[in-house]
Design an enzyme around this catalytic site. Sequence first.
Site, mmCIF file in Angstrom:
data_model
loop_
_atom_site.group_PDB
_atom_site.id
_atom_site.type_symbol
_atom_site.label_atom_id
_atom_site.label_comp_id
_atom_site.label_asym_id
_atom_site.label_seq_id
_atom_site.Cartn_x
_atom_site.Cartn_y
_atom_site.Cartn_z
ATOM 1 N N ASP A 278 -16.164 -14.424 -15.912
ATOM 2 C CA ASP A 278 -17.357 -15.283 -15.924
ATOM 3 C C ASP A 278 -17.639 -15.880 -17.300
ATOM 4 O O ASP A 278 -18.618 -16.615 -17.479
ATOM 5 C CB ASP A 278 -18.585 -14.483 -15.447
ATOM 6 N N GLY A 279 -16.802 -15.533 -18.279
ATOM 7 C CA GLY A 279 -16.980 -16.108 -19.614
ATOM 8 C C GLY A 279 -18.127 -15.493 -20.399
ATOM 9 O O GLY A 279 -18.439 -15.930 -21.497
ATOM 10 N N ASP B 64 -2.355 -9.504 -28.364
ATOM 11 C CA ASP B 64 -3.377 -10.550 -28.558
ATOM 12 C C ASP B 64 -4.552 -10.012 -29.363
ATOM 13 O O ASP B 64 -5.446 -10.774 -29.730
ATOM 14 C CB ASP B 64 -3.864 -11.090 -27.215
HETATM 15 P P1 AMP Z 1 -10.104 -8.508 -24.521
HETATM 16 O O1 AMP Z 1 -9.889 -7.311 -23.673
HETATM 17 O O2 AMP Z 1 -11.534 -8.713 -24.964
HETATM 18 O O3 AMP Z 1 -9.138 -8.604 -25.654
HETATM 19 O O4 AMP Z 1 -9.829 -9.757 -23.571
HETATM 20 C C1 AMP Z 1 -8.571 -10.027 -23.007
HETATM 21 C C2 AMP Z 1 -8.581 -11.396 -22.400
HETATM 22 O O5 AMP Z 1 -9.509 -11.471 -21.312
HETATM 23 C C3 AMP Z 1 -8.953 -12.522 -23.351
HETATM 24 O O6 AMP Z 1 -8.211 -13.645 -22.977
HETATM 25 C C4 AMP Z 1 -10.419 -12.709 -23.042
HETATM 26 O O7 AMP Z 1 -10.861 -13.992 -23.398
HETATM 27 C C5 AMP Z 1 -10.446 -12.498 -21.538
HETATM 28 N N1 AMP Z 1 -11.771 -12.054 -21.058
HETATM 29 C C6 AMP Z 1 -12.368 -10.885 -21.282
HETATM 30 N N2 AMP Z 1 -13.558 -10.824 -20.671
HETATM 31 C C7 AMP Z 1 -13.743 -11.997 -20.032
HETATM 32 C C8 AMP Z 1 -14.780 -12.555 -19.235
HETATM 33 N N3 AMP Z 1 -15.882 -11.887 -18.950
HETATM 34 N N4 AMP Z 1 -14.600 -13.798 -18.770
HETATM 35 C C9 AMP Z 1 -13.494 -14.497 -19.043
HETATM 36 N N5 AMP Z 1 -12.483 -14.022 -19.789
HETATM 37 C C10 AMP Z 1 -12.592 -12.799 -20.282
HETATM 38 MG MG MG Z 2 -8.688 -9.783 -27.057
#
Ligand code: AMP
Ligand code: MG
Length: 488
Positions: free
Chosen positions: A127-128, A254
Amino acid sequence: MNKAISKIGWRFDNTYSKLPDTMLSKLSPIPVKAPQIIIINHSLSKQLGLDFSTTNEENLALMFSGNLLPEGSDAIAQAYAGHQFGHFTMLGDGRAIVIGEHISKNNQRFDIQFKGSGKTPFSRNGDGRAALGPMLREYIISEAIHALNIPTTRSLAVVKTGETVMRETPLIGAILTRVAKSHIRVGTFQYAVISEDKKNLKTLFDYTVERHYPHIKDSKTPALDLLKTVMEKQTKLVVDWMRVGFIHGVMNTDNMAISGETIDYGPCAFMDTYDPETVFSSIDQQGRYAYFNQPGIAKWNLARLAESLIPLIDNDKDKAIKIATETINSFSELYKKNWFKMMRKKLGLLGEDLKDEGLIIDLLTWMHQNKADYTNTFCYLMNEKIKEEKIYSNQGFISWKQQWQERLKLHKNSPEKSLELMRLANPLVIPRNHKVEEALEAANNDDLSPMKNLLKFLEKPYENQEGIIEYQYPAPPSNEKYQTFCGT
Ligand code: AMP
Ligand code: MG
């Protein structure tokens, strides 16, 4: 335009947004309903040369939510890929937007990023958005890591959005303003090397060198030098994490920054009782990112960076692979050297002695076998008063301590000198998991004082502040199986 915030002192000079379209997506944060400031980091804003007193809190809330963008911003979501728990995936900023690069008072360049700013083309099924708990968690831990003298992204502000985010339960929506040397990740290179536009890799490479490591621009082997430089930075970073018992929790490619900063605070936490296999993250079932696996994973991630750089290392692919492999294979020696150097500091040892390795390993083994608290054991060795001292009358510990004290006498050492070394390496206070949880729970119920009190101690982790003892206790036994959640 945006007169209300025009005197804050933003100095944007955006360079990443000028990279090819395939590396990013231009878009603005999606406005939120009713933004409200939760916390602003005034000491960081000073360092950045920003003056928030030139406007009111309402306007700051509009700004930090992305509802009102400062002049000169050029908002983008960055494309990247990455290995998540070993599996390759296309990713990108799915819930974050870099609004621009701010040039600080002393002319340093920082990405200003909003995390939780709404959907982007990279959101996949998400949901961003972000919830208050995890954003405040990032705020607390990143600021603690900074105060521990460990490279990290910083946190400038957290706002509530006035919207609810749906996870397993409805949660309070929030946006974090993150400040980073850049958001270029190992995964950004992984993206560039497989992207359709073959020029992207060289473009990203030149950009990265210019922005972070200009000294290698004129090298005869720039790609190899970048790999070696990043390897050194990340090695030192992981050694620092090990020094303070920090477990990142999601060392996906990442989430490893080329700048060498700690980035992407998700299910991270600090170890209390010394156990090399400590894992807190609920999604890390196999312990891939356990405390003692962190160096091995850093090496694994660097190997992914090396693979991405192959086309730039040498035109002869076999030769490039050979060079890259040799470089990655030198990681273990480099890590070991840096780790022992760090552990000697923790123990106040000057110079080197053949028996040091045994002395260090013996202490860790004793701590493991006796379930001693990692941070507090070093506090005890520095003669700091801690509550649970009974464990140190253990015979095993006493005989270890005698050997340590003999070793301390070598290399013209003095008690003052060794204590000075130890004081720089051993924090008196770390973000204890139960204290962080307590602060977050209160914040979720509109009481920010536990968080602010906690932050006060974490700001000066090497100083003995009045009232510190409450923040030094390890988790109560009921909290031993502490679990953290990704919070997405
Ligand atoms: P992270 O676990 O925070 O490193 O996120 C891994 C990936 O998932 C990244 O590409 C984030 O931008 C994406 N992501 C995490 N949470 C959300 C969310 N609620 N909505 C959209 N993308 C998400
Ligand atoms: Mg990340």
